[in-house]
Design a protein around this motif. Structure first.
Motif, PDB file in Angstrom:
ATOM      1  N   THR A  29      33.910  42.735  32.749  1.00  0.00           N
ATOM      2  CA  THR A  29      34.306  41.510  32.036  1.00  0.00           C
ATOM      3  C   THR A  29      34.706  40.411  33.012  1.00  0.00           C
ATOM      4  N   GLY A  30      35.373  40.807  34.109  1.00  0.00           N
ATOM      5  CA  GLY A  30      35.737  39.813  35.136  1.00  0.00           C
ATOM      6  C   GLY A  30      34.505  39.189  35.761  1.00  0.00           C
ATOM      7  N   ALA A  31      33.518  40.042  36.075  1.00  0.00           N
ATOM      8  CA  ALA A  31      32.262  39.553  36.650  1.00  0.00           C
ATOM      9  C   ALA A  31      31.516  38.676  35.642  1.00  0.00           C
ATOM     10  N   ALA A  32      31.612  39.025  34.342  1.00  0.00           N
ATOM     11  CA  ALA A  32      30.939  38.237  33.293  1.00  0.00           C
ATOM     12  C   ALA A  32      31.493  36.813  33.239  1.00  0.00           C
ATOM     13  N   PHE A  33      32.820  36.669  33.339  1.00  0.00           N
ATOM     14  CA  PHE A  33      33.417  35.326  33.320  1.00  0.00           C
ATOM     15  C   PHE A  33      33.039  34.526  34.571  1.00  0.00           C
TER      16      PHE A  33
ATOM     17  N   PRO B  83      39.042  34.214  40.703  1.00  0.00           N
ATOM     18  CA  PRO B  83      39.117  35.577  40.145  1.00  0.00           C
ATOM     19  C   PRO B  83      39.097  36.667  41.228  1.00  0.00           C
ATOM     20  N   LEU B  84      38.322  36.436  42.307  1.00  0.00           N
ATOM     21  CA  LEU B  84      38.241  37.445  43.375  1.00  0.00           C
ATOM     22  C   LEU B  84      39.540  37.535  44.161  1.00  0.00           C
ATOM     23  N   VAL B  85      40.128  36.391  44.479  1.00  0.00           N
ATOM     24  CA  VAL B  85      41.415  36.386  45.198  1.00  0.00           C
ATOM     25  C   VAL B  85      42.464  37.086  44.340  1.00  0.00           C
TER      26      VAL B  85
ATOM     27  N   GLY C 274      30.441  30.369  38.467  1.00  0.00           N
ATOM     28  CA  GLY C 274      30.983  30.651  39.804  1.00  0.00           C
ATOM     29  C   GLY C 274      29.912  31.049  40.806  1.00  0.00           C
ATOM     30  N   ALA C 275      28.951  31.889  40.360  1.00  0.00           N
ATOM     31  CA  ALA C 275      27.880  32.341  41.271  1.00  0.00           C
ATOM     32  C   ALA C 275      27.023  31.160  41.722  1.00  0.00           C
TER      33      ALA C 275
ATOM     34  N   THR D  95      42.208  35.749  34.675  1.00  0.00           N
ATOM     35  CA  THR D  95      41.963  34.503  35.419  1.00  0.00           C
ATOM     36  C   THR D  95      40.649  33.871  34.978  1.00  0.00           C
ATOM     37  N   GLY D  96      39.611  34.703  34.843  1.00  0.00           N
ATOM     38  CA  GLY D  96      38.310  34.203  34.384  1.00  0.00           C
ATOM     39  C   GLY D  96      38.384  33.618  32.987  1.00  0.00           C
ATOM     40  N   LEU D  97      39.141  34.281  32.091  1.00  0.00           N
ATOM     41  CA  LEU D  97      39.311  33.806  30.717  1.00  0.00           C
ATOM     42  C   LEU D  97      40.008  32.442  30.686  1.00  0.00           C
ATOM     43  N   ILE D  98      41.072  32.296  31.467  1.00  0.00           N
ATOM     44  CA  ILE D  98      41.811  31.020  31.521  1.00  0.00           C
ATOM     45  C   ILE D  98      40.898  29.899  32.032  1.00  0.00           C
ATOM     46  N   MET D  99      40.111  30.205  33.076  1.00  0.00           N
ATOM     47  CA  MET D  99      39.206  29.195  33.640  1.00  0.00           C
ATOM     48  C   MET D  99      38.112  28.813  32.633  1.00  0.00           C
ATOM     49  N   ALA D 100      37.656  29.806  31.847  1.00  0.00           N
ATOM     50  CA  ALA D 100      36.641  29.524  30.822  1.00  0.00           C
ATOM     51  C   ALA D 100      37.202  28.595  29.752  1.00  0.00           C
TER      52      ALA D 100
END
Length: 502
Positions: free
Chosen positions: A74-78, A261-263, A84-85, A308-313
């Protein structure tokens, strides 16, 4: 009965390679193990098979690991959905403008993220998957680079959950035979130059990237370069983010959508490793890592990454419905891997119940000598790790047997050599076994077909393994791990150059 114990893992590996269907091959091999345990009754074998599968899923460590793997998805999905990629590619594409440079990105990232092999696969795969695709690097090549740096760098440090685990095994063996005055962590440090396979692997990757491919990998690279097909026709990657998630919400993503998200994942995981091991109670970093609960620490890190990914989305303007779909899509990308991991653990239960490792050790124990011991321990470690798909399990089985043998045959001086041989053999199986969790993780996060990854990586793993075996055989004549290691690196350079030119 003891001889029959090697049949299930052999069935799993042979069927997986012949049929290229991992799930079916693993299930059949577990059922074969159930048949042996049930005395040949096929109906009772079905009951035993599902009991084993249930048992591995309700194990607390395993259950948390499954949750962690889903959260990493799910983290990678966000990261993908928020662009991000794409942001990372835009930031790097001017400097990474050749195929060789692009392949060096996952290698150097893999060396930097040394504290856990699973996190290594997630970060390196997500960071390099799109940019390597742009330069027509096959998914098999990317998964090889990820797989051949993650476990080897985690096992030699400088600080990782692997090292904490390994030091705890050494300490337990010292206590069992009453060795006083030897520091387990110092013994581990002394064993590093004797971990020939891991170090040769770390040198083999850049030698191959900067040189030429050979064997099945050369065919895979030629296919990708000439046709643009990153995976073979008819194969199915374990994970396809694009198929499961659709287009990114914002194609012009920012590099921060990748890095934040990675940090978060790295910092929370490292803090969790320290905290769950008793770091807050005043333990040293190494003592904390020896006692840490890896599954809890990494689950915290994976959850923090997803959050973190969810908040950024949400900040980007994604609706709650889209966020929920992204969460479900992230779990969906991990579903084949989760099933494979459960089946691979079940195979581990089969080999444990039937006594596979004990059979292998007992078959060779009678004709061991001090000169042959490192070589035999390495070969046995390779076989157990290949058959069971677990390097940690192999270390757990071999360390309490091999360290007392080393002490008996050669005293304290032989112990670091044997420790290096145990860890080297254990990692080899991680690289060539289709039922290894780290091999599965490399396939997932590179977007590779799993059997294609195993088939192309095996010849590349056999080169450092063969050289390591020869080095262990000659240790009694030369005696210096560093001299042998330098000789091994030089030999490997010329062997890989010869194979590449062919």
């Amino acid at each position: 009965m003891e001889f029959l114990s090697v049949i299930p893992p052999i069935v799993a590996v042979v069927l997986a390679i012949l049929t290229k269907r991992v799930l079916l091959s693993l299930f059949i091999s577990i059922w074969v193990g159930g048949m042996i345990a049930a005395g040949g009754n096929p109906f009772e074998a079905v009951g035993v098979t599902f009991t084993w599968m249930k048992d591995v899923m309700i194990d607390p460590w395993n259950a948390r690991f499954l949750v962690m793997t889903a959260l990493l998805g799910t983290g990678a999905a966000f990261m993908f959905k928020t662009g991000g990629a794409q942001g990372l590619i835009r930031a790097l594409e001017k400097k990474l403008n050749t195929k060789k440079r692009v392949q060096l990105l996952p290698y150097f990232l893999g060396l930097i993220i040394f504290f856990n092999d699973y996190v290594n696969s997630v970060i390196v795969g997500n960071a390099s998957k799109d940019i390597t695709a742009k330069h027509k690097v096959s998914r098999e090549k990317l998964s090889y680079i990820i797989d051949s740096t993650s476990a080897p760098i985690a096992t030699i440090g400088p600080v990782s959950d692997w090292i904490g685990f390994q030091v705890s095994l050494i300490a337990a063996s010292f206590a069992s035979i009453g060795i006083i005055g030897l520091e387990p962590y110092f013994t581990f440090l002394q064993s590093i130059p004797w971990n020939f396979y891991a170090i040769l692997c770390l040198f083999a990757v850049p030698m191959i990237i900067l040189g030429k491919d050979f064997g099945p990998m050369a065919k895979a690279e030629k296919r990708a370069q000439t046709t643009g097909k990153l995976i073979p026709d008819g194969s199915v990657p374990l994970s396809s983010v694009e198929d499961d998630l659709g287009e990114p919400h914002k194609k012009e993503g920012n590099v921060w959508n990748f890095f934040l998200p990675l940090v978060t994942l790295i910092s929370v995981s490292l803090w969790g490793l320290w905290y769950t091991g008793g770091g807050a109670e005043g333990k040293s970093m190494m003592d904390a890592l020896a006692d840490t609960d890896v599954s809890i620490a990494l689950t915290w890190g994976a959850f923090a990454m997803t959050l973190t990914g969810l908040i950024m989305a949400l900040i980007q303007g994604m609706k709650l419905r889209e966020c929920e779909e992204t969460l479900l899509g992230g779990v969906r990308t991990m579903l084949p891997a989760l099933i494979i991991i459960i089946l691979a653990w079940s195979i581990g239960t089969v080999t444990s119940e039937l006594g596979t490792a004990e059979f292998v050790v007992n078959a060779t124990q009678g004709w061991m000598t001090a000169a042959l011991l490192p070589f035999l321990v390495f070969i046995i470690g390779m076989f157990i790790s290949f058959a069971t798909g677990t390097s940690w399990g192999t270390m757990s089985i071999l360390t309490p047997i091999a360290i007392p043998l080393a002490y008996t045959f050669g005293g304290e001086e032989l112990i670091p050599i044997i420790v290096g041989a145990i860890f080297a053999g254990a990692i080899f199986g991680d690289h060539v076994s289709p039922i290894s969790d780290t091999t599965v993780m490399a396939s997932i996060f590179s977007g590779s077909d799993h059997i294609a990854h195993v088939n192309t990586q095996a010849p590349y793993a056999l080169v450092p393994a063969s050289i390591a075996a020869v080095l262990y055989l000659t240790y009694s004549f030369i005696g210096s791990g560093y001299v042998l290691l330098i000789a091994g690196i030089i030999i490997q350079f010329f062997v890989l150059r010869y194979l590449g030119n062919r």
